[in-house]
Design an enzyme around this catalytic site. Structure first.
Site, PDB file in Angstrom:
ATOM      1  NE  ARG A  56       0.163   1.393   3.383  1.00 37.83           N
ATOM      2  CZ  ARG A  56       1.103   2.268   3.570  1.00 37.83           C
ATOM      3  NH1 ARG A  56       2.352   1.892   3.678  1.00 37.83           N
ATOM      4  NH2 ARG A  56       0.838   3.550   3.660  1.00 37.83           N
ATOM      5  N   GLY A  57       0.274   2.398  -0.170  1.00 42.84           N
ATOM      6  CA  GLY A  57       1.056   3.616  -0.373  1.00 42.84           C
ATOM      7  C   GLY A  57       1.133   3.855  -1.869  1.00 42.84           C
ATOM      8  CB  ALA A  58       0.275   6.824  -3.915  1.00 42.08           C
ATOM      9  NE  ARG A  90      -6.263   0.820  -1.772  1.00 39.20           N
ATOM     10  CZ  ARG A  90      -5.603   1.388  -0.764  1.00 39.20           C
ATOM     11  NH1 ARG A  90      -4.305   1.200  -0.612  1.00 39.20           N
ATOM     12  NH2 ARG A  90      -6.237   2.160   0.099  1.00 39.20           N
ATOM     13  CD  GLN A 189      -2.892   2.847   6.707  1.00 36.43           C
ATOM     14  OE1 GLN A 189      -3.483   3.245   7.714  1.00 36.43           O
ATOM     15  NE2 GLN A 189      -3.517   2.686   5.561  1.00 36.43           N
ATOM     16  CG  ASP A 230      -3.012   8.138  -1.754  1.00 36.74           C
ATOM     17  OD1 ASP A 230      -2.903   8.721  -0.658  1.00 36.74           O
ATOM     18  OD2 ASP A 230      -2.641   6.970  -1.952  1.00 36.74           O
ATOM     19  CG  ASN A 240      -2.369  11.786   2.060  1.00 35.96           C
ATOM     20  OD1 ASN A 240      -1.792  10.888   1.429  1.00 35.96           O
ATOM     21  ND2 ASN A 240      -2.060  12.069   3.305  1.00 35.96           N
ATOM     22  CE  LYS A 241      -5.004   5.884   4.236  1.00 35.89           C
ATOM     23  NZ  LYS A 241      -5.958   4.936   3.584  1.00 35.89           N
TER      24      LYS A 241
HETATM   25  O1  MRU Z   1      -4.469   3.242   2.087  1.00 34.93           O
HETATM   26  P1  MRU Z   1      -2.988   3.439   1.948  1.00 34.93           P
HETATM   27  O2  MRU Z   1      -2.195   2.900   3.099  1.00 34.93           O
HETATM   28  O3  MRU Z   1      -2.473   2.960   0.609  1.00 34.93           O
HETATM   29  O4  MRU Z   1      -2.824   5.020   1.959  1.00 34.93           O
HETATM   30  C1  MRU Z   1      -1.546   5.581   1.870  1.00 34.93           C
HETATM   31  C2  MRU Z   1      -1.550   7.047   1.966  1.00 34.93           C
HETATM   32  O5  MRU Z   1      -2.567   7.689   1.997  1.00 34.93           O
HETATM   33  C3  MRU Z   1      -0.225   7.738   1.895  1.00 34.93           C
HETATM   34  O6  MRU Z   1      -0.241   8.880   2.670  1.00 34.93           O
HETATM   35  C4  MRU Z   1      -0.009   8.067   0.432  1.00 34.93           C
HETATM   36  O7  MRU Z   1      -0.015   6.966  -0.389  1.00 34.93           O
HETATM   37  C5  MRU Z   1       1.016   9.010   0.098  1.00 34.93           C
HETATM   38  S1  MRU Z   1       2.732   8.732   0.217  1.00 34.93           S
HETATM   39  C6  MRU Z   1       3.250   7.220   0.139  1.00 34.93           C
END
Ligand code: MRU
Length: 338
Positions: A56-58, A90, A189, A230, A240-241
């Site tokens: 996970r993470g963009a 996703r 996270q 994201d 973002n999250k």
């Molecule tokens: O749902 P996730 O864990 O994939 O969400 C991740 C985030 O929102 C991060 O802040 C984002 O991807 C930006 S930097 C890696």
């Protein structure tokens, strides 16, 4: 389905490893308690792993998807099918579509050429993060106290991290007094992954519950809130999250600055504003259970959006590897991204 398998200990933090005939993904659902890899042998395996939050993470999602394409190419499966199944895994992080578009542009689409492109995407992300680390850290005052959200470190990227990369670089430069980070409900996270990465690097940090952020900014001093992204629309609106938007509002109310850190692959210039960004909604089970244990009444109803959009007007700076966009507007975003 991806196959579980034991993995070596977690140093250095390598969430994505190409292993010739398969892809090894560090299972981020189990960290930091259990260190295990999930092995993927096809694009469909990688898509499952993305959907299920193994990776996970963009940026990390984009890198994994690029390798997913290679797995299917090596097995002689159809490129467009692989691209479709990965693209559907996703919806919010545009790095996924960006990485797949780069893979689609490879000619000829031989397995070797596709692998070289996936490895370039992977390597470039680390280089970009190191650059963003320098640019972002330069914005911080000496002795800065910062607050970050979610996980944006080596686990979420090709290495070093986006927002966490700025924090890492600032720490190495001796500029940081300390870091607060949210736990980041419901997947945690922050308390599982960001805490792990910060401790791994010896960066002084304290976790807070998400709801404590505004109080923290009022009761103690925070210089900068630093987050990843994201998807960033052409006008600078940033997805973002979930919880990021509330942090931006609280930051403005309490005199803290707000920084977004993301590589150019996170910008979506085809999306005029945040209104056009698809926001992923996941099962309410994620909100009312912890590790499969329910704590809310059976049948409780809910709403579980996992990203939100912070309007550009609440953002003081967007840092990407090409430079810093101060007080982002469409004109400034387009000037930087070209
Ligand atoms: O749902 P996730 O864990 O994939 O969400 C991740 C985030 O929102 C991060 O802040 C984002 O991807 C930006 S930097 C890696």
């Amino acid at each position: 389905m991806p196959r579980p398998s034991p993995a070596p200990p977690l140093a250095p933090l390598e969430p994505i490893r190409w292993a010739d005939d398969h892809l090894r993904l560090l299972d981020q659902r189990a960290l930091p308690v259990v260190t295990a890899d999930v092995l993927c042998a096809s694009a469909a395996d990688v898509a499952d792993a993305i959907r299920e939050m193994v990776v996970r993470g963009a940026p990390a999602v984009g890198i994994a998807a690029a390798y997913g394409v290679v797995l299917d190419a090596r097995a002689g499966r159809d490129f467009d099918d692989a691209r479709r199944v990965l693209a559907a895994s996703r919806p919010t992080a545009v790095n996924l579509g960006w990485a797949l578009a780069r893979m689609a542009a490879v000619t000829p689409r031989t397995p070797g050429a596709l692998l070289a492109e996936a490895q370039s995407i992977h390597r470039e992300d680390l280089v970009q993060n190191l650059r963003m680390g320098e640019l972002g850290a330069a914005l911080l005052p000496d002795g800065a106290t910062v607050l970050t959200h979610c996980n944006t470190g080596a686990l979420a990227t090709g290495g070093h991290g986006t927002a966490l990369g700025v924090i890492r670089t600032a720490h190495r430069q001796g500029k940081l007094a300390g870091v607060y980070h949210t736990e980041t409900r419901p997947w945690l996270q922050g308390s599982r992954l960001t805490a792990f990465e910060l401790m791994h690097e010896g960066i002084p940090a304290q976790v807070i519950v998400d709801g404590a952020a505004a109080h923290l900014m009022r009761a103690r001093h925070v210089d900068w809130v630093i987050v990843g992204a994201d998807r960033i629309a052409a006008n600078g609106d940033t997805a973002n999250k979930i919880g990021t938007y509330a942090l931006a509002l609280a930051a403005r109310a309490h005199g803290a600055k707000f920084m977004v850190v993301a590589p150019s692959g996170t910008f979506d210039l085809g999306c005029a504003s945040g209104e056009g960004i698809p926001i992923e909604e996941r099962s309410v089970d994620e909100v009312v259970t912890v590790r499969g244990q329910r704590f809310a009444p059976e049948g409780v109803r809910g709403f579980n959006p996992v990203f939100d959009v912070t309007p550009a007007g609440w953002i003081d700076a967007i840092v990407c590897e090409r430079g810093v966009i101060v007080a982002p507007t469409e004109q400034r975003v387009r000037a930087m991204l070209g």
